[in-house]
Design a protein around this motif. Sequence first.
Motif, short mmCIF file in Angstrom:
data_model
loop_
_atom_site.label_atom_id
_atom_site.label_comp_id
_atom_site.label_asym_id
_atom_site.label_seq_id
_atom_site.Cartn_x
_atom_site.Cartn_y
_atom_site.Cartn_z
N LYS A 1 15.98 53.50 65.03
CA LYS A 1 15.77 52.68 66.23
C LYS A 1 16.66 51.43 66.21
O LYS A 1 16.25 50.34 66.58
N SER A 2 17.88 51.63 65.74
CA SER A 2 18.82 50.52 65.62
C SER A 2 20.22 51.07 65.45
O SER A 2 20.46 51.92 64.59
N PHE A 3 21.15 50.57 66.26
CA PHE A 3 22.54 50.98 66.12
C PHE A 3 23.18 50.34 64.88
O PHE A 3 24.01 50.96 64.21
N LEU B 1 20.23 58.55 76.86
CA LEU B 1 19.38 58.94 75.74
C LEU B 1 18.58 57.77 75.16
O LEU B 1 17.53 57.99 74.54
N PHE B 2 19.05 56.55 75.32
CA PHE B 2 18.39 55.39 74.72
C PHE B 2 18.20 54.27 75.74
O PHE B 2 19.04 54.06 76.61
N ASP B 3 17.08 53.57 75.61
CA ASP B 3 16.83 52.31 76.33
C ASP B 3 16.76 51.20 75.30
O ASP B 3 16.15 51.36 74.24
N ARG B 4 17.37 50.07 75.60
CA ARG B 4 17.35 48.94 74.69
C ARG B 4 16.26 47.96 75.07
O ARG B 4 16.07 47.65 76.25
N GLU C 1 14.96 52.31 71.95
CA GLU C 1 13.96 53.35 72.16
C GLU C 1 14.57 54.55 72.86
O GLU C 1 15.48 54.41 73.69
N LEU C 2 14.09 55.74 72.53
CA LEU C 2 14.53 56.95 73.22
C LEU C 2 14.01 56.98 74.65
O LEU C 2 12.88 56.56 74.92
N PRO D 1 27.68 45.69 74.54
CA PRO D 1 26.46 44.91 74.65
C PRO D 1 25.20 45.76 74.81
O PRO D 1 24.10 45.26 74.62
N LEU D 2 25.33 47.03 75.15
CA LEU D 2 24.14 47.85 75.38
C LEU D 2 23.51 48.31 74.09
O LEU D 2 22.33 48.69 74.08
N TYR D 3 24.27 48.34 72.99
CA TYR D 3 23.77 48.95 71.77
C TYR D 3 23.85 47.97 70.63
O TYR D 3 24.92 47.59 70.21
#
Length: 306
Positions: free
Chosen positions: A18-20, A49-52, A58-59, A303-305
């Motif tokens: 749960k972390s890039f 696939l992911f929400d930040r 989070e998936l 910035p998204l990840y």
Amino acid sequence: MNLDTSILRTFVTVAELKSFSKASTRLNRVQSAVSQQIQKLEMQIGHKLFDRTTSMVELTVKGELFLPYAIQILDINDKSIAMMAENLPKGRVKVGTSDTYASCFFSELLRRCAETYPEIEIEIQCGYSGDIWEKYEQGKLDLVLTQGCPTHINHEVIHIEPLQWVCSPTSYVYKKHPVPLALFSKGCGDREIALDALNRAGILFDVNFSSTSHTGIIAAVKSGCCVSVVLESTITDKFRVLGNSDGYPSLPNLELSIAYRNSDKNSPSYLFSKIIRDYFHHRHTEQSPLKTSQQNTEEVLEPLYK
């Protein structure tokens, strides 16, 4: 459309951690590369696939649906490769280390070894450094990763880490005189370092708790009844770090050394030593100022990840 297993592995790792940033550490890739792989996968399948969130990644609903299929594909891929690998390294490595180092570093080292060399069996024997090096000289251990290596043993210093004074963050036990201590029992080098530092500083102390276990020391610190000395890597927000401003003397760094018997590049001990080297090399790269600057730049570009 064909799915790239390396990209799927990145997706599964990010979903698990749960972390890039944590995924980049595990995968030995820079964070921007991990972000780009996830973006490529999202473009391939046509779904986010992911929400930040403010604290983690989070998936999405589609991500949750896709995850078990990705895991299954990777499992089939890994099993087929293992089945076809006729010369897959096999064997057993008896490793000597301390209880603290086992708690701090070995979960990741064992995971990497299991993924890379699934047929290699690792046996870990924990003890104080003096006993560990003695066993190594007697031929009872194949590889050692611990401190205090005698100069006559061929070894390599692979990691340097500071010791820190700590106590519970909700306790004022560090202000007591004499200082109540929780330390490893006699025979541990960390104990002698702590006592020597206090004696040199003229600070009175009582050893109120002793243990041969890292878990026992942590429990004593969390109780709020004792001050102790721990590796910097083991410090969490459940500790208060004590320094000169609190009246505690500076402590020396510990040198973590590796030694192994069989230098044959196909031997299990050499292959495990390579995993250890790669792990600490990546830790040092991640902690360097240049790396920190690079990560900050990547966070601006991606910035998204995070």
